[in-house]
Design a protein around this motif. Structure first.
Motif, PDB file in Angstrom:
ATOM      1  N   SER A   3       0.840  -1.193   0.000  1.00  0.00           N
ATOM      2  CA  SER A   3       0.000   0.000   0.000  1.00  0.00           C
ATOM      3  C   SER A   3       0.871   1.237   0.000  1.00  0.00           C
ATOM      4  O   SER A   3       2.080   1.173   0.175  1.00  0.00           O
ATOM      5  CB  SER A   3      -0.912   0.000   1.233  1.00  0.00           C
ATOM      6  OG  SER A   3      -0.134   0.040   2.407  1.00  0.00           O
ATOM      7  N   THR A   5       1.957   3.398   1.968  1.00  0.00           N
ATOM      8  CA  THR A   5       2.329   3.792   3.315  1.00  0.00           C
ATOM      9  C   THR A   5       3.831   3.910   3.376  1.00  0.00           C
ATOM     10  O   THR A   5       4.549   3.200   2.677  1.00  0.00           O
ATOM     11  CB  THR A   5       1.863   2.764   4.361  1.00  0.00           C
ATOM     12  OG1 THR A   5       2.399   1.481   4.023  1.00  0.00           O
ATOM     13  CG2 THR A   5       0.348   2.667   4.391  1.00  0.00           C
ATOM     14  N   ARG A  11      -0.116   6.978   5.922  1.00  0.00           N
ATOM     15  CA  ARG A  11      -0.785   6.654   4.671  1.00  0.00           C
ATOM     16  C   ARG A  11      -1.070   7.906   3.851  1.00  0.00           C
ATOM     17  O   ARG A  11      -1.463   8.941   4.391  1.00  0.00           O
ATOM     18  CB  ARG A  11      -2.091   5.916   4.942  1.00  0.00           C
ATOM     19  CG  ARG A  11      -2.712   5.303   3.684  1.00  0.00           C
ATOM     20  CD  ARG A  11      -4.021   4.612   3.993  1.00  0.00           C
ATOM     21  NE  ARG A  11      -3.876   3.567   4.993  1.00  0.00           N
ATOM     22  CZ  ARG A  11      -3.488   2.318   4.713  1.00  0.00           C
ATOM     23  NH1 ARG A  11      -3.166   1.991   3.486  1.00  0.00           N
ATOM     24  NH2 ARG A  11      -3.409   1.413   5.679  1.00  0.00           N
ATOM     25  N   THR A  12      -0.885   7.782   2.550  1.00  0.00           N
ATOM     26  CA  THR A  12      -1.255   8.854   1.631  1.00  0.00           C
ATOM     27  C   THR A  12      -2.717   8.682   1.239  1.00  0.00           C
ATOM     28  O   THR A  12      -3.131   7.603   0.818  1.00  0.00           O
ATOM     29  CB  THR A  12      -0.374   8.818   0.369  1.00  0.00           C
ATOM     30  OG1 THR A  12       0.993   8.992   0.750  1.00  0.00           O
ATOM     31  CG2 THR A  12      -0.770   9.916  -0.595  1.00  0.00           C
ATOM     32  N   PHE A  26      -7.992   5.795  -0.689  1.00  0.00           N
ATOM     33  CA  PHE A  26      -6.638   5.399  -0.323  1.00  0.00           C
ATOM     34  C   PHE A  26      -6.413   3.966  -0.780  1.00  0.00           C
ATOM     35  O   PHE A  26      -7.341   3.276  -1.223  1.00  0.00           O
ATOM     36  CB  PHE A  26      -6.403   5.549   1.182  1.00  0.00           C
ATOM     37  CG  PHE A  26      -7.230   4.631   2.045  1.00  0.00           C
ATOM     38  CD1 PHE A  26      -6.728   3.412   2.485  1.00  0.00           C
ATOM     39  CD2 PHE A  26      -8.514   5.003   2.435  1.00  0.00           C
ATOM     40  CE1 PHE A  26      -7.503   2.570   3.275  1.00  0.00           C
ATOM     41  CE2 PHE A  26      -9.282   4.172   3.241  1.00  0.00           C
ATOM     42  CZ  PHE A  26      -8.775   2.945   3.650  1.00  0.00           C
ATOM     43  N   ASP A  28      -5.253   0.334   0.488  1.00  0.00           N
ATOM     44  CA  ASP A  28      -5.121  -0.338   1.780  1.00  0.00           C
ATOM     45  C   ASP A  28      -3.933  -1.298   1.787  1.00  0.00           C
ATOM     46  O   ASP A  28      -3.180  -1.404   0.812  1.00  0.00           O
ATOM     47  CB  ASP A  28      -6.428  -1.024   2.181  1.00  0.00           C
ATOM     48  CG  ASP A  28      -6.747  -2.281   1.371  1.00  0.00           C
ATOM     49  OD1 ASP A  28      -5.876  -2.768   0.614  1.00  0.00           O
ATOM     50  OD2 ASP A  28      -7.880  -2.794   1.505  1.00  0.00           O
ATOM     51  N   ASP A  29      -3.761  -2.004   2.903  1.00  0.00           N
ATOM     52  CA  ASP A  29      -2.592  -2.856   3.068  1.00  0.00           C
ATOM     53  C   ASP A  29      -2.599  -4.070   2.155  1.00  0.00           C
ATOM     54  O   ASP A  29      -1.574  -4.741   2.003  1.00  0.00           O
ATOM     55  CB  ASP A  29      -2.486  -3.314   4.533  1.00  0.00           C
ATOM     56  CG  ASP A  29      -2.168  -2.151   5.473  1.00  0.00           C
ATOM     57  OD1 ASP A  29      -1.548  -1.181   5.001  1.00  0.00           O
ATOM     58  OD2 ASP A  29      -2.562  -2.215   6.652  1.00  0.00           O
ATOM     59  N   VAL A  63      -7.068   5.239   9.598  1.00  0.00           N
ATOM     60  CA  VAL A  63      -6.024   5.673   8.676  1.00  0.00           C
ATOM     61  C   VAL A  63      -5.364   6.924   9.241  1.00  0.00           C
ATOM     62  O   VAL A  63      -6.041   7.886   9.578  1.00  0.00           O
ATOM     63  CB  VAL A  63      -6.588   5.963   7.272  1.00  0.00           C
ATOM     64  CG1 VAL A  63      -5.561   6.680   6.418  1.00  0.00           C
ATOM     65  CG2 VAL A  63      -7.008   4.671   6.592  1.00  0.00           C
TER      66      VAL A  63
END
Length: 311
Positions: A3, A5, A11-12, A26, A28-29, A63
């Motif tokens: 992601s 991050t 996180r962006t 966004f 995610d992971d 987030v």
């Protein structure tokens, strides 16, 4: 898949500011694209649009939004000041990155056509294409040409204005509109069908699907001019792939397919006619996902956003 991050877990969050709506999301992971929703753009009211962006960003669940990657449907000068010639967003002459930055949460701003092109080249329909032509058709018409992941910006950061070019010669005697965007965009279709004050293309699209002959003629006329524009750009740029996005470009299949048919009929080279011309895969996420990817490339601490799924 990873992601967007950084090494500290920050996180962006991506934001796309369009002429009609503002969207955010966004990655995610798992590498999936997660929408935070959309809200209408408020014409000429910069403060209201800032409030809308902050409201959307605040909806990110669990987030830590420590960076904003923003795409906007206008261009900006070398200082970052928005040109926004009609003042539509309410930020003409202002540096949007400064308006959106907060302590511990910097903002980066990109032209929406470039962001959409990078999004589709990295994560969507143009994945694997080293020379991608992205054409977006929605509230406006614009394009971006990406070579090995880098958009062509131009000397004045304005290499996107294909919609402002004069239209091709047309068989219709009453076709005297001065630029392609006024014919092919959503408001252009709306005005042609519903009158000079209309901006919503949904009635003409619905009527054309319902076999209304006047609506079908509006769509056919606009598809001719959009196809002619695409044909010209294919001959100029010689891309390996064309991706057509935006609310109309990717969302109205008949309109896009008619335009692609016209483009292929007007392209004079055999290899040009054979170029894949595809609908954007990321839909409303193309620009905010592309902004996240452009931010990642500008910030080496952010790992590659490899996701493709939209959640």
């Amino acid at each position: 898949m990873s992601s967007a991050t950084d090494v500290h877990g920050a996180r962006t969050v991506g934001v796309d500011i369009g002429g009609t709506k503002i969207a955010a999301g966004f990655i995610d992971d798992r590498g999936a694209l997660v929408s935070l929703g959309t809200a209408p753009t408020t014409p000429y009211d910069g403060e209201a649009n800032i409030a809308t962006i902050e409201r959307l960003v605040s909806q990110a669940p669990v987030v830590d939004a420590t960076r904003l990657a923003v795409s906007v449907a206008t261009t900006f000068d070398s200082s970052g000041a928005l040109r926004d010639p009609r003042g539509w967003f309410g930020w003409k002459g202002q540096v949007l990155a400064d308006l959106l930055s907060r302590p511990g949460r910097p903002a980066e701003v990109f032209a929406d056509a470039a962001a959409g092109a990078v999004g589709e080249q990295a994560l969507g329909a143009g994945r694997g294409s080293d020379q991608l032509l992205y054409v977006t058709v929605g509230t406006g018409v614009s394009h971006s040409f990406v070579i090995e992941g880098t958009p062509l910006h131009g000397a004045h950061n304005s290499a996107y204005f294909s919609g402002y070019t004069p239209p091709a010669r047309c068989a219709r005697a009453d076709c005297d509109i001065v630029d392609v965007e006024k014919i092919c965009s959503g408001p252009g279709l709306a005005r042609a069908f519903s009158g000079p004050d209309a901006r919503d293309a949904r009635p003409v699209v619905a009527a054309a699907l319902d076999c209304d002959s006047r609506a079908a003629a509006v769509i056919e006329h606009a598809a001719y001019h959009l196809g002619a524009l695409i044909a010209s750009m294919v001959l100029i740029y010689d891309p390996s792939t064309v991706v057509i996005g935006g609310g109309l470009g990717s969302g109205v299949d008949d309109y896009r397919e008619r335009a692609v048919g016209v483009a292929r009929s007007l392209i004079t080279t055999e290899h040009g006619r054979a170029i894949p011309m595809l609908a954007a895969q990321l839909g409303a996420a193309s620009c905010w996902a592309g902004a996240i990817e452009m931010s990642r490339r500008a910030s080496p601490t952010l790992p590659e956003a490899a996701g493709r799924a939209f959640a």
